[in-house]
Motif scaffolding. Structure first.
Motif, short mmCIF file in Angstrom:
data_model
loop_
_atom_site.label_atom_id
_atom_site.label_comp_id
_atom_site.label_asym_id
_atom_site.label_seq_id
_atom_site.Cartn_x
_atom_site.Cartn_y
_atom_site.Cartn_z
N THR A 122 0.85 -1.19 0.00
CA THR A 122 0.00 0.00 0.00
C THR A 122 0.88 1.24 0.00
OG1 THR A 122 -1.79 -1.12 1.17
CG2 THR A 122 -1.77 1.28 1.29
N THR A 135 -3.65 0.28 -3.08
CA THR A 135 -3.14 -0.99 -2.56
C THR A 135 -3.05 -1.97 -3.71
OG1 THR A 135 -4.08 -0.63 -0.37
CG2 THR A 135 -3.57 -2.90 -0.97
N THR A 160 -4.37 -3.85 -8.93
CA THR A 160 -5.29 -2.98 -8.22
C THR A 160 -6.29 -2.44 -9.23
OG1 THR A 160 -5.43 -1.17 -6.61
CG2 THR A 160 -4.00 -0.80 -8.51
#
Length: 192
Positions: A122, A135, A160
């Motif tokens: 992250t 993230t 992501t």
């Protein structure tokens, strides 16, 4: 005697803590095995895909402490969809505005492990000068001794999904193009 044992234990703990900090290794991104690919639905009929061919960055990893940092930059003018006119449109002020914002960057400093397995990283993703939290889930990750480079290489496959409008990339939304873009990042980095 008891004080001596306590002092010896304290010294051993201090040395062990120092050794754990010394395990942080730096890795340089290996550009021929590192790409960020994006995918966006094209009116539900197909999926537009592209990638950024020019990139650079570093990874810091402490396997024992299960911590790390990744800092990777992609050159917007290296976008490659396989269709030159589309690449030019993506680089234009309509979409990425490469002349004004020549790079996209991800800096991740929160590595999450389950046991010894890295599950996510992250940090902040910056596109068009706008930074947003992101993230990246690890689909796979491993370190190995490269038989060709004779050094350790760590790498993985991450993904992501972002809302592109949060970065000011909202071309086509008014025509019904989706806001969500899937990013798949493959990365390998060589221990320095």
């Amino acid at each position: 005697m008891r004080k001596s044992l306590f002092a010896l234990a304290a010294v051993a703990a201090t040395l062990a803590a120092g050794a754990a900090r010394a395990e942080t290794a730096t890795y340089a991104v290996e550009p021929t095995h590192t790409f960020a690919t994006f995918e966006i639905s094209h009116f539900g009929a197909a999926v537009n895909r592209g990638r950024f061919d020019k990139k650079e960055g570093t990874v810091e990893l402490d396997k024992a402490a299960k911590t790390g940092k990744v800092d990777i930059t992609f050159q917007i003018n290296s976008i490659n969809t396989g269709v030159a006119p589309f690449d030019k449109h993506l680089q234009s002020a309509d979409i990425f505005d490469a002349a004004k914002y020549p790079t996209a960057r991800f800096v991740g400093d929160k590595f999450v492990f389950e046991g010894d397995k890295l599950v996510s990283v992250t940090g902040e993703l910056t596109i068009k000068g706008k930074a947003q939290p992101a993230t990246f889930k690890a689909n796979q990750f491993a370190c190995y001794q490269s038989p060709m480079l004779k050094r350790e290489v760590c790498g993985g496959d991450f993904e992501t999904t972002i809302d592109r409008t949060q970065f000011g990339v909202d071309y086509g939304v008014q025509f019904g193009m989706p806001k969500n873009v899937r990013i798949v990042a493959q990365i390998e980095a060589v221990k320095q």
